[in-house]
Design a protein around this motif. Sequence first.
Motif, PDB file in Angstrom:
ATOM      1  N   ALA A   1       0.843  -1.198   0.000  1.00 37.82           N
ATOM      2  CA  ALA A   1       0.000   0.000   0.000  1.00 37.82           C
ATOM      3  C   ALA A   1       0.875   1.243   0.000  1.00 37.82           C
ATOM      4  CB  ALA A   1      -0.927  -0.007   1.210  1.00 37.82           C
ATOM      5  N   ALA A   2       1.902   1.241   0.834  1.00 39.01           N
ATOM      6  CA  ALA A   2       2.800   2.400   0.915  1.00 39.01           C
ATOM      7  C   ALA A   2       3.437   2.656  -0.451  1.00 39.01           C
ATOM      8  CB  ALA A   2       3.861   2.170   1.979  1.00 39.01           C
ATOM      9  N   LYS A   3       3.854   1.576  -1.129  1.00 42.65           N
ATOM     10  CA  LYS A   3       4.451   1.734  -2.470  1.00 42.65           C
ATOM     11  C   LYS A   3       3.455   2.337  -3.452  1.00 42.65           C
ATOM     12  CE  LYS A   3       7.993  -1.774  -2.593  1.00 42.65           C
ATOM     13  NZ  LYS A   3       7.868  -3.221  -2.537  1.00 42.65           N
ATOM     14  N   GLN A   4       2.166   1.993  -3.263  1.00 41.43           N
ATOM     15  CA  GLN A   4       1.134   2.581  -4.136  1.00 41.43           C
ATOM     16  C   GLN A   4       0.748   3.991  -3.674  1.00 41.43           C
ATOM     17  OE1 GLN A   4      -2.098  -0.300  -4.181  1.00 41.43           O
ATOM     18  NE2 GLN A   4      -0.954  -1.752  -5.447  1.00 41.43           N
ATOM     19  N   GLY A   5       1.387   4.444  -2.594  1.00 35.79           N
ATOM     20  CA  GLY A   5       1.140   5.809  -2.109  1.00 35.79           C
ATOM     21  C   GLY A   5      -0.088   5.948  -1.230  1.00 35.79           C
ATOM     22  N   HIS A   6      -0.515   4.816  -0.603  1.00 35.90           N
ATOM     23  CA  HIS A   6      -1.726   4.878   0.220  1.00 35.90           C
ATOM     24  C   HIS A   6      -1.462   4.365   1.632  1.00 35.90           C
ATOM     25  CE1 HIS A   6      -3.938   5.890  -3.297  1.00 35.90           C
ATOM     26  NE2 HIS A   6      -3.660   4.744  -3.904  1.00 35.90           N
ATOM     27  N   ASN A   7      -2.330   4.771   2.541  1.00 29.49           N
ATOM     28  CA  ASN A   7      -2.267   4.233   3.897  1.00 29.49           C
ATOM     29  C   ASN A   7      -3.198   3.040   4.020  1.00 29.49           C
ATOM     30  OD1 ASN A   7      -0.451   6.096   5.055  1.00 29.49           O
ATOM     31  ND2 ASN A   7      -2.101   7.623   5.107  1.00 29.49           N
ATOM     32  N   LEU A   8      -2.738   2.052   4.790  1.00 32.54           N
ATOM     33  CA  LEU A   8      -3.546   0.850   5.009  1.00 32.54           C
ATOM     34  C   LEU A   8      -3.694   0.612   6.510  1.00 32.54           C
ATOM     35  CD1 LEU A   8      -4.850  -1.737   3.700  1.00 32.54           C
ATOM     36  CD2 LEU A   8      -2.644  -2.841   4.088  1.00 32.54           C
ATOM     37  N   TYR A   9      -4.892   0.177   6.896  1.00 34.35           N
ATOM     38  CA  TYR A   9      -5.170  -0.034   8.323  1.00 34.35           C
ATOM     39  C   TYR A   9      -5.955  -1.322   8.532  1.00 34.35           C
ATOM     40  CZ  TYR A   9      -4.625   5.054   8.109  1.00 34.35           C
ATOM     41  OH  TYR A   9      -4.177   6.328   7.867  1.00 34.35           O
ATOM     42  N   LEU A  10      -5.721  -1.937   9.691  1.00 32.55           N
ATOM     43  CA  LEU A  10      -6.691  -2.924  10.198  1.00 32.55           C
ATOM     44  C   LEU A  10      -7.764  -2.105  10.902  1.00 32.55           C
ATOM     45  CD1 LEU A  10      -4.485  -5.670  11.873  1.00 32.55           C
ATOM     46  CD2 LEU A  10      -6.178  -6.037  10.067  1.00 32.55           C
ATOM     47  N   VAL A  11      -9.033  -2.439  10.693  1.00 35.57           N
ATOM     48  CA  VAL A  11     -10.082  -1.592  11.278  1.00 35.57           C
ATOM     49  C   VAL A  11     -11.209  -2.409  11.902  1.00 35.57           C
ATOM     50  CG1 VAL A  11      -9.982   0.571   9.979  1.00 35.57           C
ATOM     51  CG2 VAL A  11     -11.056  -1.442   8.950  1.00 35.57           C
ATOM     52  N   GLY A  12     -11.887  -1.774  12.844  1.00 36.14           N
ATOM     53  CA  GLY A  12     -13.135  -2.333  13.374  1.00 36.14           C
ATOM     54  C   GLY A  12     -12.910  -3.410  14.422  1.00 36.14           C
ATOM     55  N   GLY A  13     -13.849  -4.356  14.463  1.00 35.27           N
ATOM     56  CA  GLY A  13     -13.873  -5.377  15.508  1.00 35.27           C
ATOM     57  C   GLY A  13     -12.583  -6.163  15.651  1.00 35.27           C
ATOM     58  N   VAL A  14     -11.847  -6.324  14.554  1.00 32.83           N
ATOM     59  CA  VAL A  14     -10.622  -7.111  14.640  1.00 32.83           C
ATOM     60  C   VAL A  14      -9.594  -6.425  15.541  1.00 32.83           C
ATOM     61  CG1 VAL A  14      -9.650  -6.161  12.490  1.00 32.83           C
ATOM     62  CG2 VAL A  14      -8.874  -8.361  13.325  1.00 32.83           C
ATOM     63  N   VAL A  15      -9.583  -5.098  15.535  1.00 31.30           N
ATOM     64  CA  VAL A  15      -8.649  -4.364  16.407  1.00 31.30           C
ATOM     65  C   VAL A  15      -9.039  -4.603  17.874  1.00 31.30           C
ATOM     66  CG1 VAL A  15      -7.720  -2.096  17.002  1.00 31.30           C
ATOM     67  CG2 VAL A  15      -8.280  -2.646  14.607  1.00 31.30           C
ATOM     68  N   ARG A  16     -10.340  -4.501  18.105  1.00 26.13           N
ATOM     69  CA  ARG A  16     -10.871  -4.805  19.444  1.00 26.13           C
ATOM     70  C   ARG A  16     -10.427  -6.194  19.897  1.00 26.13           C
ATOM     71  NH1 ARG A  16     -16.407  -6.123  18.076  1.00 26.13           N
ATOM     72  NH2 ARG A  16     -15.536  -8.219  17.947  1.00 26.13           N
ATOM     73  N   ASP A  17     -10.602  -7.187  19.025  1.00 27.14           N
ATOM     74  CA  ASP A  17     -10.281  -8.557  19.412  1.00 27.14           C
ATOM     75  C   ASP A  17      -8.776  -8.800  19.547  1.00 27.14           C
ATOM     76  OD1 ASP A  17     -12.921  -9.245  19.640  1.00 27.14           O
ATOM     77  OD2 ASP A  17     -13.094 -10.106  17.635  1.00 27.14           O
ATOM     78  N   LEU A  18      -7.975  -8.099  18.751  1.00 28.37           N
ATOM     79  CA  LEU A  18      -6.524  -8.221  18.907  1.00 28.37           C
ATOM     80  C   LEU A  18      -6.097  -7.689  20.271  1.00 28.37           C
ATOM     81  CD1 LEU A  18      -5.306  -7.204  15.336  1.00 28.37           C
ATOM     82  CD2 LEU A  18      -4.850  -9.396  16.469  1.00 28.37           C
ATOM     83  N   ILE A  19      -6.669  -6.554  20.665  1.00 28.99           N
ATOM     84  CA  ILE A  19      -6.313  -5.979  21.965  1.00 28.99           C
ATOM     85  C   ILE A  19      -6.792  -6.893  23.097  1.00 28.99           C
ATOM     86  CG2 ILE A  19      -6.654  -4.026  23.537  1.00 28.99           C
ATOM     87  CD1 ILE A  19      -6.891  -2.226  21.045  1.00 28.99           C
ATOM     88  N   LEU A  20      -7.982  -7.450  22.931  1.00 34.68           N
ATOM     89  CA  LEU A  20      -8.529  -8.327  23.978  1.00 34.68           C
ATOM     90  C   LEU A  20      -7.868  -9.704  23.984  1.00 34.68           C
ATOM     91  CD1 LEU A  20     -12.376  -7.623  23.677  1.00 34.68           C
ATOM     92  CD2 LEU A  20     -10.866  -6.927  25.543  1.00 34.68           C
ATOM     93  N   GLY A  21      -7.180 -10.041  22.902  1.00 30.97           N
ATOM     94  CA  GLY A  21      -6.579 -11.375  22.814  1.00 30.97           C
ATOM     95  C   GLY A  21      -7.591 -12.456  22.489  1.00 30.97           C
ATOM     96  N   SER A  22      -8.700 -12.076  21.843  1.00 36.00           N
ATOM     97  CA  SER A  22      -9.705 -13.086  21.464  1.00 36.00           C
ATOM     98  C   SER A  22      -9.316 -13.765  20.157  1.00 36.00           C
ATOM     99  CB  SER A  22     -11.065 -12.429  21.273  1.00 36.00           C
ATOM    100  OG  SER A  22     -11.328 -11.521  22.302  1.00 36.00           O
ATOM    101  N   ASN A  23     -10.002 -14.838  19.845  1.00 38.57           N
ATOM    102  CA  ASN A  23      -9.716 -15.546  18.594  1.00 38.57           C
ATOM    103  C   ASN A  23     -10.138 -14.729  17.383  1.00 38.57           C
ATOM    104  OD1 ASN A  23      -8.632 -17.715  19.819  1.00 38.57           O
ATOM    105  ND2 ASN A  23     -10.554 -18.868  19.896  1.00 38.57           N
ATOM    106  N   ILE A  24      -9.359 -14.845  16.335  1.00 35.79           N
ATOM    107  CA  ILE A  24      -9.608 -14.057  15.126  1.00 35.79           C
ATOM    108  C   ILE A  24      -9.442 -14.963  13.918  1.00 35.79           C
ATOM    109  CG2 ILE A  24      -8.540 -12.306  13.633  1.00 35.79           C
ATOM    110  CD1 ILE A  24      -7.768 -10.963  16.366  1.00 35.79           C
ATOM    111  N   SER A  25     -10.299 -14.785  12.910  1.00 32.98           N
ATOM    112  CA  SER A  25      -9.995 -15.472  11.659  1.00 32.98           C
ATOM    113  C   SER A  25     -10.180 -14.545  10.462  1.00 32.98           C
ATOM    114  CB  SER A  25     -10.844 -16.724  11.504  1.00 32.98           C
ATOM    115  OG  SER A  25     -12.187 -16.367  11.501  1.00 32.98           O
TER     116      SER A  25
END
Length: 415
Positions: free
Chosen positions: A26-50
């Motif tokens: 994304a950076a090479k294409q000149g754009h910003n990329l983010y993980l967003v939404g519930g997955v961020v919540r679950d990463l912080i909480l340490g819950s299972n993610i798929s």
Amino acid sequence: MTETVNIETKIPPKVVNILQIAGELAAKQGHNLYLVGGVVRDLILGSNISDFDLMVEGDAIHLAQRLAEVTQTELTTHARFKTARVTWTKWNFDLATARSETYDRPGALPKVKPGSLENDLFRRDFTINAMALELNPQRYLQLVDLYGGREDLGKGLVRVLHERSFIDDATRIWRGIRYEQRLNFQIEEETLKLLQRDVPMLDTISGDRMRHELELVFEEECPHKIIGRAEELGVLIKIHPAFKDGGWLADKIGRARNLTLPNLKLPVLYMSLLAYRLNIQECEELISYLRPTRSTARVMRETISLASTLGNLDKADLPPSQAYNLLCGYSLPVIMANYLAGESYVANRHLYAYVTRYRFVKPSLTGNTLKKMGIAPGPEMKEILERLRAARLDRIVTSRTDEEELVRQWREGIS
Ligand code: ATP
Ligand code: MG
């Protein structure tokens, strides 16, 4: 202060690698990329993610194509929605272009326009679902938290982003209750007031969207708690006015979820419990509002039909073969809903025996053995097999020899 979120302990190296490469591309294409939404919540909480939701301030399909090439992963694109999915084993990476949404009228689906990270986060339901993680190499895994989601996550609060949130989309009322109960959080005080104020907005939600919300509730670990809370908040009666029953439904669903019968689909059983206390007309109203699948609708109708004839099972000396005959036309969720909801101890004993034993009882003699005894396939053979099953159920016969003997007697009787 910027917080960096550690994701390595929760997901395998190859997955971390795909995220990292996505950020670089994304950076090479000149754009910003983010993980967003519930997955961020679950990463912080340490819950299972798929599933990973990724958002790019640029063309999501273009980025996904490069990502699939470079990481040798599978690609699916949806040109119409400008989204794409990259898949590696069980892991999905859903890429979307940042967008802003406006609502023409309450309950309508939003109008979507390309947007920035800020307005993409602002359209989200709750602060804990409105955080992002940078994937750009310079700010890799830094948390973007514009609405205080991190603090709410720490305090265990479900909070809307703005005062009109439930008006824009009343399904968020169900979503909020779902997160509160799933995560053992609290709906924040102001949000709770708004929710109660906006309960009437649930009338703007189509039956299809409402059914979808219910399906999500029924997939949760604790559907009984969600239903209980929804009743307490006056949200449950918005599905049907008959649903004011002092915790009855929550209690039955709570018992249902502990059942471990093979082949019993719990979400279907929950739908039949939903139907159980309705009369025929109310059940039809519910079906035409929610439009469940044809087979679920059938289960719902049969649930109340069995309930209305359950008196026939309320006899302690009813022979097993008769209990069998009364029940054999009904599917498992129908029977289990009546078992959980019925109030007769005697009827319940028959229902339980049917589910655990009667329905598996078969005679030892088969069509083939009967053929060898000179009985031609056809209605007569079918009847003999049914009568043998009944004799087995009532323990008039207990062995193959008994059965053969009985068949001989019947035939002598006939001739
Ligand atoms: P779950 O663990 O149940 O999948 P989730 O947070 O991932 O929860 P999704 O329904 O998968 O929820 O949606 C992903 C994200 O999209 C949410 O976290 C939220 O930011 C946003 N979102 C989804 N539905 C809505 C909605 N009705 N209104 C606003 N934002 C929503
Ligand atoms: Mg999700």
